[in-house]
Structure formats: C-alpha cells, structure tokens
Design a protein around this motif. Structure first.
Motif, PDB file in Angstrom:
ATOM      1  N   ASP A 108       0.605  -1.174  -0.010  1.00 39.53           N
ATOM      2  CA  ASP A 108      -0.343   0.172  -0.406  1.00 39.53           C
ATOM      3  C   ASP A 108       0.664   1.124  -0.040  1.00 39.53           C
ATOM      4  O   ASP A 108       0.437   2.019  -0.461  1.00 39.53           O
ATOM      5  CB  ASP A 108      -0.712  -0.070   1.288  1.00 39.53           C
ATOM      6  CG  ASP A 108      -0.666   0.222   2.357  1.00 39.53           C
ATOM      7  OD1 ASP A 108       0.687  -0.019   2.533  1.00 39.53           O
ATOM      8  OD2 ASP A 108      -0.718   0.569   3.788  1.00 39.53           O
ATOM      9  N   THR A 123      -2.971  -0.573   6.237  1.00 43.71           N
ATOM     10  CA  THR A 123      -4.169  -1.191   5.712  1.00 43.71           C
ATOM     11  C   THR A 123      -3.306  -2.926   5.893  1.00 43.71           C
ATOM     12  O   THR A 123      -2.520  -3.155   5.664  1.00 43.71           O
ATOM     13  CB  THR A 123      -3.622  -0.970   3.788  1.00 43.71           C
ATOM     14  OG1 THR A 123      -3.655   0.085   3.635  1.00 43.71           O
ATOM     15  CG2 THR A 123      -4.873  -2.234   3.327  1.00 43.71           C
ATOM     16  N   ALA A 126      -1.949  -5.512   4.024  1.00 43.03           N
ATOM     17  CA  ALA A 126      -0.680  -5.807   2.737  1.00 43.03           C
ATOM     18  C   ALA A 126       0.885  -4.931   3.752  1.00 43.03           C
ATOM     19  O   ALA A 126       0.731  -5.264   4.941  1.00 43.03           O
ATOM     20  CB  ALA A 126      -1.429  -4.248   2.604  1.00 43.03           C
ATOM     21  N   THR A 155      -3.854   0.097  -2.779  1.00 43.59           N
ATOM     22  CA  THR A 155      -2.719  -1.482  -3.456  1.00 43.59           C
ATOM     23  C   THR A 155      -2.359  -1.432  -4.318  1.00 43.59           C
ATOM     24  O   THR A 155      -2.883  -1.242  -5.491  1.00 43.59           O
ATOM     25  CB  THR A 155      -3.131  -2.505  -2.187  1.00 43.59           C
ATOM     26  OG1 THR A 155      -4.379  -2.912  -3.129  1.00 43.59           O
ATOM     27  CG2 THR A 155      -3.718  -1.845  -0.812  1.00 43.59           C
TER      28      THR A 155
END
Length: 165
Positions: A108, A123, A126, A155
């Motif tokens: 991300d 996130t 991620a 992402t």
C-alpha cells in the motif's frame, strides 16, 4: 529492474494456478469469520489456545495481517480453495500460503527493489517497505521487494521474495 512483466519468473508460483515447485507453502484455513482474502494478502496466525477437547479439535486459522506490528506473520496467500476462477479465498476455506519463495504481494506504499517488507500500519493484509531500507525488527519481516513500484493510493501487487521471519 522490472520483474513483474515476466510471464513466470524462475521459481515463482503461477498466480492463477497451483503454486510452483521450489517455493515453500503451507495450507491453512482462513478464519471462518473473515471476509474473502485476495491472493497476495499477507496473513498471520491467529492466537491459538490448543486443540481443546472437541471432536474434531479446533485448529489454528489465519487472518489478514494486522495494521499493528507483531510477530505472527506466516506468509502470503498464493492460492487455495476457490469457486471457478475466483481470485479470493473465502472465510472457512483452505488457503495456500507461501512461506518462502517468489510471489506477488499487496503493498500500500511505494516500494523500492531490495528493501525489506513489513506489515503496513495503514492497511490490514498489505505490506510496505521499511524506511530507507532499514532492517525490520526481529520476527517482523516478511521478505524483500523485488520490484520498485510507485503507489500513490490504494494497493498494488508487487513481486517480492517472501521469507517470513
């Protein structure tokens, strides 16, 4: 260096088929209360109190890696039980998790080839590169970015060598 344009880098698992030979994988169940996790999601083991006395016994599940750094990282989802050509693994289904090898992973933030990857603080599921390529805290690294990608929002899938530590 741009690896992502290659059809299948040596040793990399196909993203839409069974994982390749040479990478290290484990198969685990995605938490039954989890929403579907897309391929490329970094996952961690959930807290586990042991098998208990039930029949069948309880088993450990995986969930998307949290946005809080911890040492529970297992690897990256590269396949598993899916319906038709689905690209996500549903809660309660078996996921194939790459623990060592080359695959694409959700990031991300902008990545730099050669920089270590750690859990994103923004996130769940991620990863992001460490600041200025600094070594991750012991037990909290996921691997190394193999591709430099500029990510301004959301992402992106980035080729990486994964070796969850």
């Amino acid at each position: 260096m741009t690896i992502g344009v290659l059809i299948n880098p040596t040793g990399a698992g196909y993203f839409d088929a069974a994982p390749s030979i040479g990478n290290q994988h484990v198969q685990v169940v995605v938490d039954v209360n989890s929403s579907a996790l897309p391929k490329g999601t970094s996952v961690e083991l959930e807290a586990y109190a042991g098998p208990g006395t039930g029949n069948p016994p309880t088993i450990p599940y995986v969930q998307a890696s949290s946005a809080t750094a911890d040492s529970l990282g297992l690897g990256v989802i590269v396949g598993g039980e899916t319906a038709a050509n689905a690209t996500s693994i549903a809660g309660g289904a078996v996921a194939t998790v790459l623990t060592e090898g080359i695959c694409q992973v959700l990031c991300d933030a902008t990545t730099v080839a050669g920089y270590p990857l750690i859990q994103s603080a923004a996130t769940s599921g991620a990863l992001k590169c460490t600041s200025a390529g600094a070594a991750p805290t012991a037990g909290r690294g996921y691997g190394v970015a193999l591709q430099s990608v500029t990510i301004s929002s959301g992402t992106a899938l980035v080729w990486a060598y994964i070796r969850a530590q």
